[in-house]
Structure formats: C-alpha cells, structure tokens
Scaffold this active site. Sequence first.
Site, PDB file in Angstrom:
ATOM      1  N   SER A   1       0.877  -1.187   0.000  1.00  0.00           N
ATOM      2  CA  SER A   1       0.000   0.000   0.000  1.00  0.00           C
ATOM      3  C   SER A   1       0.906   1.225   0.000  1.00  0.00           C
ATOM      4  O   SER A   1       1.512   1.536   1.026  1.00  0.00           O
ATOM      5  CB  SER A   1      -0.872   0.032   1.255  1.00  0.00           C
ATOM      6  OG  SER A   1      -1.603  -1.147   1.394  1.00  0.00           O
TER       7      SER A   1
ATOM      8  N   LYS B   1      -7.176   1.635  -2.531  1.00  0.00           N
ATOM      9  CA  LYS B   1      -6.754   1.256  -1.173  1.00  0.00           C
ATOM     10  C   LYS B   1      -6.858   2.461  -0.219  1.00  0.00           C
ATOM     11  O   LYS B   1      -7.264   2.321   0.933  1.00  0.00           O
ATOM     12  CB  LYS B   1      -5.323   0.717  -1.214  1.00  0.00           C
ATOM     13  CG  LYS B   1      -4.727   0.357   0.130  1.00  0.00           C
ATOM     14  CD  LYS B   1      -5.382  -0.845   0.790  1.00  0.00           C
ATOM     15  CE  LYS B   1      -4.823  -1.084   2.187  1.00  0.00           C
ATOM     16  NZ  LYS B   1      -5.415  -2.217   2.877  1.00  0.00           N
TER      17      LYS B   1
ATOM     18  N   LYS C   1       0.497   5.900   8.038  1.00  0.00           N
ATOM     19  CA  LYS C   1       1.173   5.928   6.729  1.00  0.00           C
ATOM     20  C   LYS C   1       0.146   6.043   5.601  1.00  0.00           C
ATOM     21  O   LYS C   1       0.283   6.867   4.692  1.00  0.00           O
ATOM     22  CB  LYS C   1       2.014   4.651   6.601  1.00  0.00           C
ATOM     23  CG  LYS C   1       2.737   4.452   5.307  1.00  0.00           C
ATOM     24  CD  LYS C   1       2.071   3.486   4.349  1.00  0.00           C
ATOM     25  CE  LYS C   1       1.797   2.118   4.853  1.00  0.00           C
ATOM     26  NZ  LYS C   1       1.198   1.221   3.886  1.00  0.00           N
TER      27      LYS C   1
END
Length: 315
Positions: A100, A175, A243
């Site tokens: 990701s 995502k 993140k």
Amino acid sequence: MADQFNKIGFIGLGIMGKPMALNLIKAGHKLAVYDIRPEPVEELVKKGAERCLSPKHVAEISDMVITMLPDSPDVKEVVLGKEGVLKGIQPGTIIVDMSSIAPAVSIEICKKVKEKGVEMIDAPVSGGEPKAIEGTLSIMAGGDLKTFEKVEGVLKAMGSSVVRVGEIGSGNITKLANQIIVALNIAAMSEAMVLAEKAGVDAESVFNAIRGGLAGSTVLNAKMPLILDGNFKPGFRIGLHIKDLKNALETADELSVAVPLTKGIMEIMQTLKADGKAGDDHGGVIRFYEKQAGVEVRKKSREKDYTDLFPENFP
Ligand code: NAD
C-alpha cells in the site's frame, strides 16, 4: 498449473508477504524470494523457494516479480535502487507491487520500468493476515488491461476477489479510499460507544441493540468484541494506518479535494502515536476518546460469546 510464468520473484516476506508467497507455492508456482530479514527467507526456502541475495538477483531469475513492502520509499529502493529489481530484469517481465503506497509513486516507478520494456501493476490488498493466510484477500489492481490479464491467475492464488479498477495508480487510490472508510468507521464507533458509556449505558448492550440495524457494519462487528475484551494486539497497526492516511492527505492535496474527516482521524491517530500506541491495533482509536471522557468501554460480564460474529478484525 497452467500459466506462462516459469518463476515468480517475491520480495518482502512480512506479516502479509510470507503467507501470500506460501499460497503461491501451494498453487504450484516456483518462487525466488528475498527479504532483508533472513528468518522468513529460510522458511520459504524450506518449502522449496529459491533463496536470492538481492532484489536484482530475484529479477535475474524471474519472469514476474511481486513486491510486498511497507511504504513508498521501500518500493522505490527495491525496484529502482543500486541492487534493485531494474538492475537485473529482462524486458517482458511484469512487476506487481502489492504494497500500500502513494499512488503517485506507483505511477513514477511504472514510468521508469517501462523505459526498460517492463510492465507494472499496482495491486494492494485488503483483508489482513488471516485472509493472507487463507488466500482470500481482496485485491484491487491498477494497470494496463492486457498486463493485468496475464497476472490475474497468479493473483487469484492469493485472493478471493481480484478487481481491476483502472490504470496504474488506481489500485492504490482504491486502497486509500478503503483506508479512509475503515478509519472513519472506527472513529465513529469509538465516539458513539464512549458517549453511551459516559451516559451510564453499557456499550456492550448498545452494540447488541444496534448491530442488526443501519449502524451495523463489518468494522463494528470486527472491532467491538476486541475493544470489549481490551484486546489491542495488532491486527493492523495504528502506525501503518497513519502511513496510509498520510498518503491519502497528500493525494487529496495534489487533487485539491477537501477531506476534513480524514484530517480529523489523522490527528487522533497521531495523538495516540505520541502516546506510545503506534504499535496497537487501530481499534485502539477508542482509547483517545476513553482518555478524554474518563471511561473505558469494556465487557462487564463474560456471558456473551461473539463467535457468531464476522471473524475479521483487519482492514
Ligand atoms: P511487514 O512490516 O510485516 O512486512 C514488510 C516486509 O518487508 C518485512 O519482512 C521487511 O523485512 C521487508 N522489507 C522492508 N524493506 C525491505 C527491503 N529494502 N528489501 C527487502 N525486504 C524489505 O508489513 P506487512 O504488514 O506485511 O505490510 C506490507 C504492506 O501491506 C504494507 O504496505 C501494509 O500497509 C499493507 N497491508 C497490511 C495489512 C496488515 O494487516 N498487516 C493489511 C493490508 C495491507
């Protein structure tokens, strides 16, 4: 096993990558593996994979290379670095990055690999370790259709849902959307349950009263039993969710899209990180609210068994 790859390279054998690689072996693929940590490499070698000494080495002996790494700088280093995949790769090879990462970085890496006659797909996953082990991940892929069709069979050995959502970068955009929805669901649930508890209404009863109605959700079913047990073992770490939210905020900024709720949950997660909780499961967002309100949402009785609920507790 009928597909065109003689050997698949797999780089990044962590919580997710190791079980994904094992499922490829189970499906009959030959693997070449690399990780900076020797332990998972050793485990894969025992199952028949070939040990490699660098990403370059992986690329030299593979005609498809999968990466499953923490973040954008790691993927850049592994693909474009001094001992990187691009240094050993043959034209015609396909790189599938399943990490990701920032969508803009997927696009940037793809441009560079294309100059070498190499195709690239971004294919991040949702489902967490349990689904990685079961081979039932949801895989959201971006890239050229013909290239996607070539790797689709391999991806299906790791996921029960494999959907191409558009061109390169769109897998990671999808995502990010997933991660915004999950984070805000957890925040909404936490805010509501702490309010109920503070008002003197048992949060476990609230959960049982509402989970069959419109407020019911996969996130509610996955996270509430863990919260009621005071179980914040990851799962999906708050640090990793930060993140993803950072990538979401940067992408929103590049596109001039307002994302006030994403900014809000980022602040909450950063506060928890500053409080030493970056390694906790993201269900631990509730502890931000608990601390402010001075209450804890925990089970009062041991009578209720939640084994009938949706068993997942990962994004
Ligand atoms: P992890 O930290 O467990 O694994 C990453 C692996 O990459 C480690 O084994 C590490 O040693 C290796 N690595 C790091 N730098 C490297 C390098 N330069 N060369 C070779 N190997 C290197 O992370 P994870 O939980 O497996 O997550 C991987 C990706 O999947 C992340 O982008 C994460 O956001 C995403 N993801 C995780 C989950 C989850 O529940 N853990 C769910 C969905 C998606």
